[in-house]
Scaffold this motif. Structure first.
Motif, short mmCIF file in Angstrom:
data_model
loop_
_atom_site.label_atom_id
_atom_site.label_comp_id
_atom_site.label_asym_id
_atom_site.label_seq_id
_atom_site.Cartn_x
_atom_site.Cartn_y
_atom_site.Cartn_z
N PHE A 64 0.86 -1.19 0.00
CA PHE A 64 0.00 0.00 0.00
C PHE A 64 0.89 1.23 0.00
N VAL A 82 5.72 3.08 1.59
CA VAL A 82 5.00 1.85 1.24
C VAL A 82 4.89 0.99 2.49
N ARG A 83 3.68 0.49 2.71
CA ARG A 83 3.43 -0.45 3.79
C ARG A 83 3.20 -1.79 3.11
N ALA A 84 4.06 -2.74 3.36
CA ALA A 84 3.96 -4.03 2.66
C ALA A 84 3.77 -5.16 3.66
N PHE A 85 3.04 -6.16 3.25
CA PHE A 85 2.83 -7.38 4.04
C PHE A 85 3.10 -8.56 3.11
N HIS A 86 3.88 -9.51 3.59
CA HIS A 86 4.18 -10.71 2.81
C HIS A 86 4.07 -11.92 3.71
N ASP A 87 3.65 -13.03 3.13
CA ASP A 87 3.56 -14.27 3.89
C ASP A 87 3.74 -15.42 2.90
N ALA A 88 4.56 -16.39 3.27
CA ALA A 88 4.75 -17.54 2.38
C ALA A 88 3.71 -18.63 2.63
N ARG A 99 -2.98 -15.24 9.70
CA ARG A 99 -3.38 -14.26 10.72
C ARG A 99 -3.11 -12.84 10.22
N ILE A 100 -2.01 -12.67 9.51
CA ILE A 100 -1.68 -11.33 9.04
C ILE A 100 -2.64 -10.91 7.92
N VAL A 137 -5.74 -9.60 9.44
CA VAL A 137 -5.62 -8.20 9.89
C VAL A 137 -5.79 -7.25 8.71
N ILE A 147 -6.59 -0.02 5.79
CA ILE A 147 -5.36 0.69 5.45
C ILE A 147 -5.68 1.51 4.21
N LEU A 169 9.63 -16.80 1.46
CA LEU A 169 9.32 -15.38 1.54
C LEU A 169 10.01 -14.59 0.42
N PHE A 193 7.23 -7.39 -5.40
CA PHE A 193 8.63 -7.04 -5.17
C PHE A 193 8.77 -5.52 -5.18
N MET A 194 9.78 -5.03 -4.49
CA MET A 194 9.95 -3.58 -4.38
C MET A 194 11.41 -3.19 -4.51
#
Lengths: 266, 266
Positions: free
Chosen positions: A40, A46-52, A59-60, A63, A69, A88, A94-95
């Motif tokens: 985002f 940038v606010r990033a969330f990653h999960d493998a 759980r993330i 949220v 957001i 991950l 990717f950033m």
């Protein structure tokens, strides 16, 4: 294959509704259980969330579904691994930083024979997608600079995308936080929501939202996906080779690369 | 000023206990309410969380406190803004890719007169900290390559850190996922926990943990902070100019830059 989701809006908007639909496909209504990620933009940050793990059980992800957001540009991906292990480092989006901005990339498809040239940006993981992203940024850094106009940058992105598309499936989301570039070779559709807003129902979850109660009359919010997320709205399906450049919720340029132009000449 | 927290461990370990103590200082037991962030390495990948709000009241911080994310290297920061607005782009830790690895950086202090040289890496936000991080990476990229040994890279980091420290306060955490480099000019302390493990009590929250029930006899877990987090353990306080290089929970090199050496000669 994977699924893509992006948002472009003229006012900071949350992605809870669309993200809830998409993430159900990550192990529940779809097989894309090999990781998920979302970025985002908030100003230049940038606010990033990653999960493998699978998004349907994360759980993330829960949220992110329930905690609004607000962003004008968001890019999301759920993964069904083909090239590269499930880990991950192989999880989109990717950033990288280029010209003092964060660039965010997500890709659906496969270019198994793609060979990247050595350059400044290097992949950390082992996906063809991250190698393509680095190739794009290396190309821009070599041939453009911070003062290059958006039209020229986008012309290059179209030519690059067409060249990649000639080697495989290349459905693309790419943003620098100001604009969002989207390119379709096989699957992409968009919807633009503006006043008068109405209700919408997700395909993948028993969730309905009434956008009128969550928006102001001036809001323009567009959602771009590989597969439409709602069952009661009309989505605008991209043609193969079609690209659209989004800014503040609207298409500001678009076009269609024909098969003949799908070669790279720089 | 800000507060720093890092972890180095020989086995994937969660940071829930220390993170809970630190984040209370973000608006509850301390004034560091201008954002927080944490980065967890998982293999070569990084899972990062950032928020420009106070950590003591953050829904996302609450998830990080209670959802065990296992990592061998983690870097965390809570911010009390001095240089740069309160916004996501100014929230540590900062991250860039170099030589196919993500590098993560957090800084406590202020170098208000610092002028960075133009280089490949550019800050996105407006903090002196991010400018310092870009300066370090530009320096490494210019003077080293992927085959440069860790000792040589660290020698350069020590010289650079000493030069920055001569211009202001420079307490540093920097990792490439393999090792964690720490440098103290004013405030830093560490603790290494290994068998026999015992209980520990947080200073900032009414929380006690019995590490014996959460570990195996082979675990080695070190925590590095600007201010000790527990009230019933002995923390090893850094001297001004002292640096320690951590890997898998242990100090693998350390030293102390004397005042005379705090000039940069390359």
């Amino acid at each position: 294959m994977c699924e893509l989701l992006a948002m472009s809006a003229n006012t900071p908007t949350d992605l809870c509704f669309s993200f809830t639909g998409l993430t159900r496909r990550g192990g529940e209504t779809g097989p894309h259980k090999d990781g998920w990620g979302v970025a985002f933009y908030e100003g230049k940050g940038v606010r990033a969330f990653h999960d493998a793990d699978a998004s349907a059980n994360s759980r993330i992800a829960e949220v992110v579904q329930t905690h609004p957001i607000k962003s004008e540009v968001a890019v999301c991906h759920i993964r069904q691994a083909n090239v590269g292990d499930i880990c991950l480092a192989n999880t989109h989006p990717f950033m990288r930083e280029l010209w003092g901005r964060y660039w965010v990339f997500a890709h659906n498809g496969q270019l198994s024979a793609f060979q990247s040239s050595p350059g400044f940006y290097e992949p950390v993981g082992t996906t063809d997608s991250e190698a393509l992203f680095c190739d794009i940024l290396n190309h821009l850094r070599t041939h453009c600079d911070r003062n290059t106009g958006t039209d020229d940058v986008v012309d290059r992105l179209v030519r690059l995308s067409s060249a990649y598309a000639s080697q495989g499936v290349f459905n693309l989301l790419l943003s620098n936080g100001d604009w969002l570039f989207t390119y379709c070779t096989t699957r992409m559709a968009s919807i633009t929501r503006r006043a008068p807003f109405g209700p919408a129902r997700l395909k993948d979850a028993d969730v309905t939202v009434d956008f009128e109660s969550e928006t102001t009359p001036d809001d323009i919010v567009s959602v771009i996906v590989t597969e439409p997320l709602t069952s009661d709205e009309l989505w605008d399906v991209y043609q193969p080779g079609e690209w659209r450049l989004w800014r503040k919720g609207e298409v500001i340029r678009s076009g269609r690369a024909d098969a003949e132009s799908r070669t790279l000449s720089e």
